[in-house]
Design a protein around this motif. Structure first.
Motif, PDB file in Angstrom:
ATOM      1  N   SER A 131       0.868  -1.206  -0.070  1.00 13.77           N
ATOM      2  CA  SER A 131       0.039  -0.035   0.029  1.00 13.77           C
ATOM      3  C   SER A 131       0.935   1.303   0.022  1.00 13.77           C
ATOM      4  N   ILE A 132       2.123   1.134   0.751  1.00 12.85           N
ATOM      5  CA  ILE A 132       2.676   2.513   0.786  1.00 12.85           C
ATOM      6  C   ILE A 132       4.179   2.703   0.094  1.00 12.85           C
ATOM      7  N   SER A 133       4.543   1.310  -0.478  1.00 12.69           N
ATOM      8  CA  SER A 133       5.987   1.448  -1.074  1.00 12.69           C
ATOM      9  C   SER A 133       5.697   1.042  -2.519  1.00 12.69           C
ATOM     10  N   ASP A 134       6.751   1.858  -3.152  1.00 15.59           N
ATOM     11  CA  ASP A 134       6.832   1.667  -4.716  1.00 15.59           C
ATOM     12  C   ASP A 134       7.833   0.337  -4.809  1.00 15.59           C
ATOM     13  N   ASN A 135       8.679   0.187  -3.905  1.00 11.64           N
ATOM     14  CA  ASN A 135       9.685  -0.839  -4.146  1.00 11.64           C
ATOM     15  C   ASN A 135       9.542  -1.551  -2.776  1.00 11.64           C
ATOM     16  N   THR A 136       9.135  -2.777  -2.940  1.00 15.71           N
ATOM     17  CA  THR A 136       8.677  -3.508  -1.716  1.00 15.71           C
ATOM     18  C   THR A 136       9.863  -4.246  -1.164  1.00 15.71           C
ATOM     19  N   ASP A 137      10.816  -4.294  -2.235  1.00 18.44           N
ATOM     20  CA  ASP A 137      11.951  -5.154  -1.618  1.00 18.44           C
ATOM     21  C   ASP A 137      12.923  -4.317  -0.426  1.00 18.44           C
ATOM     22  N   LEU A 138      12.764  -2.865  -0.552  1.00 19.48           N
ATOM     23  CA  LEU A 138      13.511  -1.909   0.259  1.00 19.48           C
ATOM     24  C   LEU A 138      13.139  -2.208   1.697  1.00 19.48           C
ATOM     25  N   ILE A 139      11.823  -2.774   1.953  1.00 21.54           N
ATOM     26  CA  ILE A 139      11.365  -3.076   3.228  1.00 21.54           C
ATOM     27  C   ILE A 139      11.692  -4.615   3.615  1.00 21.54           C
ATOM     28  N   TYR A 140      11.183  -5.314   2.828  1.00 25.15           N
ATOM     29  CA  TYR A 140      11.540  -6.818   3.071  1.00 25.15           C
ATOM     30  C   TYR A 140      12.961  -7.063   3.215  1.00 25.15           C
ATOM     31  N   ASP A 141      13.773  -6.232   2.680  1.00 24.30           N
ATOM     32  CA  ASP A 141      15.304  -6.648   2.541  1.00 24.30           C
ATOM     33  C   ASP A 141      16.345  -5.718   3.581  1.00 24.30           C
ATOM     34  N   MET A 142      15.528  -5.014   4.520  1.00 18.84           N
ATOM     35  CA  MET A 142      16.116  -4.141   5.638  1.00 18.84           C
ATOM     36  C   MET A 142      16.987  -4.925   6.387  1.00 18.84           C
ATOM     37  N   TRP A 143      16.483  -6.080   6.833  1.00 18.51           N
ATOM     38  CA  TRP A 143      17.540  -6.897   7.522  1.00 18.51           C
ATOM     39  C   TRP A 143      18.618  -7.311   7.088  1.00 18.51           C
ATOM     40  N   LYS A 144      19.042  -6.948   5.885  1.00 21.12           N
ATOM     41  CA  LYS A 144      20.301  -7.467   5.035  1.00 21.12           C
ATOM     42  C   LYS A 144      21.049  -6.084   5.223  1.00 21.12           C
ATOM     43  N   THR A 145      20.335  -4.933   5.234  1.00 18.93           N
ATOM     44  CA  THR A 145      21.179  -3.587   5.122  1.00 18.93           C
ATOM     45  C   THR A 145      21.357  -2.664   6.682  1.00 18.93           C
ATOM     46  N   ASP A 146      20.393  -3.195   7.534  1.00 13.66           N
ATOM     47  CA  ASP A 146      20.367  -2.393   8.749  1.00 13.66           C
ATOM     48  C   ASP A 146      20.826  -3.237   9.806  1.00 13.66           C
ATOM     49  N   ALA A 147      22.102  -2.831  10.561  1.00 15.93           N
ATOM     50  CA  ALA A 147      22.727  -3.713  11.554  1.00 15.93           C
ATOM     51  C   ALA A 147      21.990  -3.835  12.921  1.00 15.93           C
ATOM     52  N   LYS A 148      21.230  -2.852  13.201  1.00 21.53           N
ATOM     53  CA  LYS A 148      20.603  -3.050  14.598  1.00 21.53           C
ATOM     54  C   LYS A 148      19.216  -4.154  14.035  1.00 21.53           C
ATOM     55  N   LEU A 149      18.778  -3.971  12.981  1.00 21.67           N
ATOM     56  CA  LEU A 149      17.813  -5.006  12.819  1.00 21.67           C
ATOM     57  C   LEU A 149      18.292  -6.513  12.618  1.00 21.67           C
ATOM     58  N   LYS A 150      19.359  -6.580  11.914  1.00 18.83           N
ATOM     59  CA  LYS A 150      20.097  -7.775  11.885  1.00 18.83           C
ATOM     60  C   LYS A 150      20.370  -8.398  13.208  1.00 18.83           C
TER      61      LYS A 150
END
Length: 339
Positions: A131-150
């Protein structure tokens, strides 16, 4: 301990012999003869709570998202990514690591229902992301790019991994506590953060979706708390001082992790949240979870943001959150005294 036999016609186990784990079931689920009546009631409650993500209105959220402040948008994305991970993990964890060792058929049924609901939550997050994102992979892949989330994801996944394989009685009990902590602590900083947006009049559809998800999570929490308490009656020798200290260590680690996560996603820039408030809220929840399984509270703190409980309640529906007949699903309110 080995996985239970799914079809076991040679079993002579009677109802009184049934155990949460370590029993010898024949494989039949007979809701007319349940040893654990709380499981039968919980199944009925879970069934009454049935809802469908696509029927929650997200049109306004798509507009609101564009006008969120950068800190709000960052928080929203991080929360969604974290929730996606936990429900994805739990969908598989329940079926692969927990249910194969539980030998009470009515509890097996509830765990199967929970696994479905966890997958349904993943569908809910997909609806929100789409609903809110034009690129869903940006949110689904955040665990790969955000150290705190990972870091958080790795800790939770590591806990489950350590409690799987080479299963023992003690590991099963500790796994029950790990699931109680997941359902009762690890979701709550994210839930509260999204409620804060809803409270300020933003992302109301997302807040409503989280309400439905949290109502499900409450039944999941009740499921594991009842499994723990039933096991305590059947196997009191397992619940010694050493186990209690291990459980308290798990809770302390969870409180530290979830408090740190809550501070990270809000960064002091979300109205109503400070580092101290977030930590006290998680400590308060930990005390309630400990009391539910017969342990004394660890922190002895008051609820610092009671508005969250009121906001997540279904007693005061806001009809502008809905389209269609979703409001009909609000019937499934939960009375903890029944369990």
């Amino acid at each position: 301990m080995e996985r239970k036999t799914i079809y076991n016609p040679s079993s002579v186990e009677n109802l009184n012999d049934r155990r949460t784990f370590g029993g010898n079931p024949d494989g039949m689920i007979n809701f007319t003869k349940c040893k654990y009546e709380w499981a039968s009631r919980l199944w009925d409650q879970m069934e009454a709570n049935t809802w469908f993500p696509r029927e929650v209105q997200m049109t306004q959220d798509a507009k609101d998202y564009k006008y969120l402040t950068p800190p709000e948008k960052r928080m929203y994305d991080l929360v969604l990514s974290q929730l996606i991970f936990m429900d994805s993990l739990q969908t598989n964890n329940l079926m692969d690591n927990i249910n194969p060792y539980i030998t009470a058929p009515e509890i097996n049924a509830c765990l199967s229902r929970q696994s479905y609901e966890e997958a349904n939550h993943s569908k809910s997050y997909a609806v929100m992301v789409e609903s809110i994102s034009d690129n869903t992979d940006l949110i689904y892949d955040m665990w790969k790019t955000d150290a705190k989330l990972k870091e958080k994801n790795n800790f939770i996944a590591g806990t489950y991994k350590n409690l799987s394989g080479d299963i023992s009685d003690k590991k099963i009990v500790l796994a029950m506590f790990a699931n109680q902590i997941l359902e009762g602590l690890y979701f709550y900083a994210g839930f509260a953060a999204l409620y804060a947006l809803g409270k300020s009049g933003k992302m109301l559809g997302s807040s409503q979706m989280i309400k439905f998800i949290q109502r499900d999570e409450v039944t999941h929490l009740l499921l594991f708390q009842n499994m723990i308490n039933s096991t305590k009656k059947e196997r009191p020798e397992l619940f010694d001082d050493e186990l209690e200290e291990e459980v308290r260590t798990m809770f302390r680690q969870a409180v530290d992790l979830e408090s740190s996560w809550g501070d990270y996603i809000t960064q002091g820039q979300i109205l109503g949240f400070t580092k101290n408030i977030i930590r006290q809220y998680i400590e308060y929840l930990a005390d309630r979870r400990l009391e539910a399984i017969g342990y004394a509270p660890e922190y002895n703190v008051k609820h610092p943001i009671p508005w969250v409980d009121g906001y997540s309640s279904f007693n005061d529906q806001r009809t502008n959150f809905f389209e269609g007949n979703v409001i009909n699903y609000s019937k499934g309110s939960i009375d903890f005294d029944d369990f």
